[in-house]
Design an enzyme around this catalytic site. Structure first.
Site, mmCIF file in Angstrom:
data_model
loop_
_atom_site.group_PDB
_atom_site.id
_atom_site.type_symbol
_atom_site.label_atom_id
_atom_site.label_comp_id
_atom_site.label_asym_id
_atom_site.label_seq_id
_atom_site.Cartn_x
_atom_site.Cartn_y
_atom_site.Cartn_z
ATOM 1 N N SER A 79 -17.642 32.222 16.371
ATOM 2 C CA SER A 79 -16.183 32.658 16.412
ATOM 3 C C SER A 79 -15.292 31.923 15.150
ATOM 4 C CB SER A 79 -15.553 32.199 17.825
ATOM 5 O OG SER A 79 -15.553 30.737 17.625
ATOM 6 N N LYS A 116 -11.984 25.723 17.868
ATOM 7 C CA LYS A 116 -11.096 26.727 17.594
ATOM 8 C C LYS A 116 -9.873 26.125 16.667
ATOM 9 C CE LYS A 116 -12.511 30.307 19.964
ATOM 10 N NZ LYS A 116 -13.953 29.725 20.309
#
Length: 158
Positions: A79, A116
């Site tokens: 991701s 993230k």
């Protein structure tokens, strides 16, 4: 660089996208110093190189600013691939840095670890992946978000 294993978290909390590898300690700096050539290496066309070493690069000094507040985690998943963070990479995470919007952070969201980019929208924290195949995660009221630290480096074997 010496890595001291951290106490493992319970399995149900460690099934996220990162795995705690250890904590960075700068006590044995001489063991982690490697020769550093000042001559840059071209990633494009080859260029002439000099044959001498200018100094030594201490990996602790280069990667760790605050040893007492630094730990490492291993990444699983893709991701964050567009930020240069790949599956299997080891992240250097500094707990002393402020997790301000725009920084890449290691966080626990509802008990799951993740890495993230931290953003903010309409006053809510948002965990943004760096891969267009994934959607941003808007942290809603009632969810628990803890930022463990700010990513300050990436280590990868080639």
């Amino acid at each position: 660089m010496t890595v001291v294993p951290m106490k493992r978290r319970p399995a149900e909390e460690a099934t996220g996208r990162v795995e705690v590898v250890g904590r960075a300690v700068g006590e044995e700096a001489a063991l982690s110093a490697v020769p550093l050539y000042f001559e840059p290496v071209s990633a494009g066309f080859p260029s002439p190189a000099d044959d001498y070493v200018e100094t030594a690069l201490d990996l602790n000094e280069y990667l760790v600013n605050n040893p007492a507040a630094t730990f490492m985690v291993r990444v699983t998943g893709d991701s964050m691939i567009e930020a240069g963070i790949h599956d299997g990479d080891v992240l250097v995470v500094d707990r002393s840095r402020d997790p301000v919007p725009g920084k890449i952070v290691v966080a626990v969201l509802d008990g799951e670890l993740t890495v993230k980019r931290l953003q903010e929208r309409d006053g809510k924290p948002v965990l943004v992946p760096e891969n267009s195949a994934f959607r941003p995660i808007v942290v809603e009221r009632g969810q628990e978000l803890f930022v463990w630290g700010v990513v300050s480096g990436v280590v990868r074997r080639v």
